[in-house]
Design a protein around this motif. Structure first.
Motif, mmCIF file in Angstrom:
data_model
loop_
_atom_site.group_PDB
_atom_site.id
_atom_site.type_symbol
_atom_site.label_atom_id
_atom_site.label_comp_id
_atom_site.label_asym_id
_atom_site.label_seq_id
_atom_site.Cartn_x
_atom_site.Cartn_y
_atom_site.Cartn_z
ATOM 1 N N HIS A 54 -11.190 -6.879 -6.924
ATOM 2 C CA HIS A 54 -12.761 -6.310 -7.481
ATOM 3 C C HIS A 54 -13.752 -7.455 -7.630
ATOM 4 C CE1 HIS A 54 -9.765 -3.241 -8.959
ATOM 5 N NE2 HIS A 54 -10.773 -2.538 -8.946
ATOM 6 N N HIS A 84 -10.118 -3.818 -1.417
ATOM 7 C CA HIS A 84 -10.123 -2.582 -2.317
ATOM 8 C C HIS A 84 -10.509 -1.034 -1.377
ATOM 9 C CE1 HIS A 84 -11.258 0.036 -5.508
ATOM 10 N NE2 HIS A 84 -11.033 -0.719 -6.253
ATOM 11 N N HIS A 90 -10.864 6.728 -6.101
ATOM 12 C CA HIS A 90 -10.938 5.309 -6.599
ATOM 13 C C HIS A 90 -11.841 4.483 -5.443
ATOM 14 C CE1 HIS A 90 -8.258 1.617 -7.436
ATOM 15 N NE2 HIS A 90 -9.558 1.279 -7.797
ATOM 16 N N CYS A 135 -16.373 -0.209 -9.996
ATOM 17 C CA CYS A 135 -15.579 0.217 -8.994
ATOM 18 C C CYS A 135 -15.404 1.841 -10.078
ATOM 19 C CB CYS A 135 -13.832 -0.301 -9.464
ATOM 20 S SG CYS A 135 -12.297 0.517 -8.977
ATOM 21 N N HIS A 138 -11.976 0.932 -12.452
ATOM 22 C CA HIS A 138 -12.017 -0.187 -12.870
ATOM 23 C C HIS A 138 -13.149 -1.153 -13.519
ATOM 24 C CE1 HIS A 138 -8.159 0.394 -10.515
ATOM 25 N NE2 HIS A 138 -7.623 0.138 -11.722
HETATM 26 FE FE LIG Z 1 -10.620 -0.360 -8.444
#
Ligand SMILES: [Fe+2]
Length: 150
Positions: A54, A84, A90, A135, A138
């Protein structure tokens, strides 16, 4: 350092909330002071796999010929040393760019047809460049580098 998050578009402002969000233009009332808006690596010298997926990596170049009238600084930003994923459930949603904590631009990404990687030419040769990657699962991650010529 205080961080204010726009509850409409997720933009983060440093130190104080702006009168209007520079990304979505909504007024200051939409900003909330969120002290932990940006995730920090537990041990910056020893990143976990999740952190390596990330945290944005910034590559600076100074040999660009695309802008002929002025010197420019070429910046390549890639989210994650480990790539990623970019699937609907996601993905890296946006990358926000700042010079000296002031917002410059956002790259909005979409899943499936884009990689979490952007290149840009900056009309600045000094100062501190901050990049925030967001993200969808996240949250926000940041990298900061100095643009000063060495
Ligand atoms: Fe992620």
């Amino acid at each position: 350092m205080k961080t204010y998050v726009c509850q409409v578009c997720g933009h983060i402002a440093f130190d104080q909330a702006p009168v209007d969000c520079p990304v979505c233009k909504m007024p200051i009332e939409n900003f909330e002071n969120v002290p932990d808006a940006i995730k920090k690596p537990l041990d910056p010298e020893n990143l976990t796999e999740d952190e390596r997926r990330h945290i944005p990596f910034i590559k600076i170049g100074r040999e660009c010929n695309a802008i002929s009238l002025n010197r420019c600084v070429d910046v390549q930003i890639k989210v994650g040393a480990i790539e990623h994923e970019m699937i609907s459930e996601h993905f890296i949603n946006f990358i926000d760019i700042y010079i000296d904590r002031k917002y410059i631009m956002r790259a909005m990404l979409t899943p499936k047809r884009s990689y979490p990687l952007i290149s840009l030419c900056l009309n600045v040769t000094s100062g501190s460049l901050s990049v925030i990657s967001n993200c969808t699962v996240h949250g926000n991650w940041r990298t900061k580098v100095a643009l000063e010529e060495t």
